[in-house]
Write an enzyme that holds these catalytic residues in place. Structure first.
Site, PDB file in Angstrom:
ATOM      1  CG  ASN A  42      -1.833   1.126   1.336  1.00 31.33           C
ATOM      2  OD1 ASN A  42      -1.790   2.035   0.512  1.00 31.33           O
ATOM      3  ND2 ASN A  42      -2.690   1.105   2.341  1.00 31.33           N
TER       4      ASN A  42
ATOM      5  NE  ARG B 154      -6.207   1.503   0.011  1.00 29.67           N
ATOM      6  CZ  ARG B 154      -6.207   2.570   0.777  1.00 29.67           C
ATOM      7  NH1 ARG B 154      -5.130   2.902   1.454  1.00 29.67           N
ATOM      8  NH2 ARG B 154      -7.279   3.314   0.874  1.00 29.67           N
TER       9      ARG B 154
ATOM     10  CG  HIS C 269     -13.032   3.309   3.428  1.00 32.24           C
ATOM     11  ND1 HIS C 269     -13.771   4.269   4.068  1.00 32.24           N
ATOM     12  CD2 HIS C 269     -11.740   3.579   3.715  1.00 32.24           C
ATOM     13  CE1 HIS C 269     -12.970   5.102   4.711  1.00 32.24           C
ATOM     14  NE2 HIS C 269     -11.723   4.706   4.498  1.00 32.24           N
TER      15      HIS C 269
ATOM     16  NE  ARG D  24     -10.178  12.253   4.865  1.00 38.20           N
ATOM     17  CZ  ARG D  24     -10.099  10.983   4.508  1.00 38.20           C
ATOM     18  NH1 ARG D  24     -11.040  10.437   3.762  1.00 38.20           N
ATOM     19  NH2 ARG D  24      -9.075  10.252   4.889  1.00 38.20           N
TER      20      ARG D  24
END
Ligand code: ADP
Length: 422
Positions: A7, A92, A181, A242
């Protein structure tokens, strides 16, 4: 079959080595500050728990990958005799746009496809590509597989993915809801079906992935019907830093106050959410602590998250015509005991019979509703890396070039044995 799961962020690299025979984690690690001063690697050999934790200079991802591979075959910290034991690498990738509805074996065409959707994820996709290219440079014969955060949500119907702005913006600029996700929502929904002992095709599941970044998904018959993140991972519920959903007029007003696009981006992604409301921290644990000390802003930030999660659970139950199970996962979902209780105790009307005692767990797979609750509630620790490793194995075993590579490996092993015998 041993698979390296990677990742890659713009300056970081997380990795796991998984033995698919028994799905065992053999080693894992994290490289940080690649290309900066003070780059660092933390590597753990799972059996024996040996740890390597040092500052090492990594000018690019290539040096970092080389070092990780050296670690994997190291006498003390390693878990492989040699690198020929590696069967594939699974990467990923954040954004697959509309072209990637599934994971894919890396080919020049696939790399081109990932490059093409880079404008949709300008920070993430280039970093993911760097990781793939680094592996190709260091181990040119190793098959690579890409697993996208967006793929699982490509089943959403137009009623979920279109925004109410002129259709041309979707056609020309690909502005639509993508959702993120996906690997996590897919893993926990499948695991939930296994735990219920029912085919996923018969189930309506709401999966709540709540961490620093949070998203909630309505999974109907195993497919994503709707999800809270949108064109970007900024949308949905409030997160660590966020904003989650805001009225577009708020952004227009910020622009008219003189904030430019970069500044607005920074405000919405780095300065908002739990941090922006509480003024204390982006970490729910700190916010909860401050709320206990009667800090009104912290209490309100915490309550906003609880309220928004409940609101989406209600909305998605309505969207699916009911709900059979709710799943909590990721940092907050797996560990937030008080948080889960506050969300679930108001969901009795929906058929949730919450069990306070079952809920006293962190990071464990457990049913937190009563056994006879009409709607079952689970905590299921997510395992995106395992999902990536599984997809990698499936694609590599099913592909002709990879079979060739495997055959080549066997021949190489035989030759090595013969040479050793000589
Ligand atoms: P990321 O989205 O970066 O992968 P994680 O899934 O690791 O994040 O989630 C991190 C968040 O989980 C932390 O910011 C913290 O708010 C939350 N968290 C971790 N442990 C607890 C806990 N015991 N109680 C409440 N929240 C927790």
């Amino acid at each position: 079959m041993k698979i390296l799961v990677l990742n890659c962020g713009s300056s970081s690299l997380k990795y796991q080595l998984v033995d698919m025979d028994g799905e065992k984690l053999l080693a894992k690690g994290l490289v940080e500050r690649i290309g900066m001063a003070g780059s660092h690697i933390k590597h753990t050999k799972v059996a024996g728990k040996e740890k390597f934790d040092k500052d090492v200079s990594f000018p690019t991802h290539t040096e970092a990958i080389k070092f990780v591979l050296d670690m994997l075959v190291d006498k003390k910290f390693g878990v492989l005799k040699n690198l020929s034991e590696l069967s594939a690498a699974g990467h990923r990738v954040v954004h697959g746009g509309e072209d990637f509805t599934e994971s894919a074996l890396v080919t020049p065409k696939v790399l081109e496809g990932i490059r093409k959707v880079t404008p949709l994820a300008p920070l993430h996709n280039p970093a993911n590509l760097q990781g793939i290219e680094a592996v190709q440079k260091v181990l040119p014969d190793l098959p690579n597989v890409v697993v996208f955060d967006t793929s699982f949500h490509q089943t959403m119907p137009a009623t979920s993915y279109l925004y109410g702005i002129p259709y041309e913006f979707y056609k020309k600029e690909k502005i639509r809801r993508y959702g993120f996700h996906g690997t996590s929502h897919k893993y926990v929904s499948q695991r939930c079906a296994e735990l219920l002992g029912k085919p996923i095709k018969e189930l309506r599941i709401i999966t709540c992935h709540l961490g620093n970044g949070s998203s909630i998904t309505a999974v109907k018959k195993g497919k994503s019907l709707d999800t809270t993140m949108g064109y970007s991972p900024t949308a949905g519920v409030i997160m660590g830093t966020r904003s989650g959903d805001v009225d577009p007029a708020v952004l227009i007003q910020l622009a008219s106050l003189g904030y430019d696009a970069d500044k607005i981006n920074e405000i919405c992604n780095k300065k908002s959410g739990l941090l922006g409301i509480s003024g204390v921290s982006s970490d729910l644990r700190d916010v909860e602590e401050a709320a206990e000390d009667n800090n009104w802003r912290a209490e309100t930030a915490q309550n906003m998250l609880i309220y928004e999660v409940k609101k989406y659970i209600g909305a998605y139950a309505a969207a699916m015509g009911g709900v059979d199970a709710i799943v909590f996962t990721a940092g907050i979902g797996e560990n937030g005991i008080a948080f889960r209780e506050k969300v679930c105790k108001d969901l009795e009307f929906l058929g949730v019979k919450f069990d306070k005692n079952n809920n006293k767990v962190r990071g464990e797979e457990v049913l937190i509703s009563k056994k006879r609750s009409p709607v079952k509630v689970f905590v299921i620790p997510t395992n995106e890396e395992l999902m990536i490793a599984r997809d990698t194995q499936r694609l590599v075993l099913g592909s002709a070039p990879a079979k060739k590579a495997a055959a080549k490996k066997t021949t190489a092993k035989r030759t090595a044995k013969k040479t050793a015998a000589k």
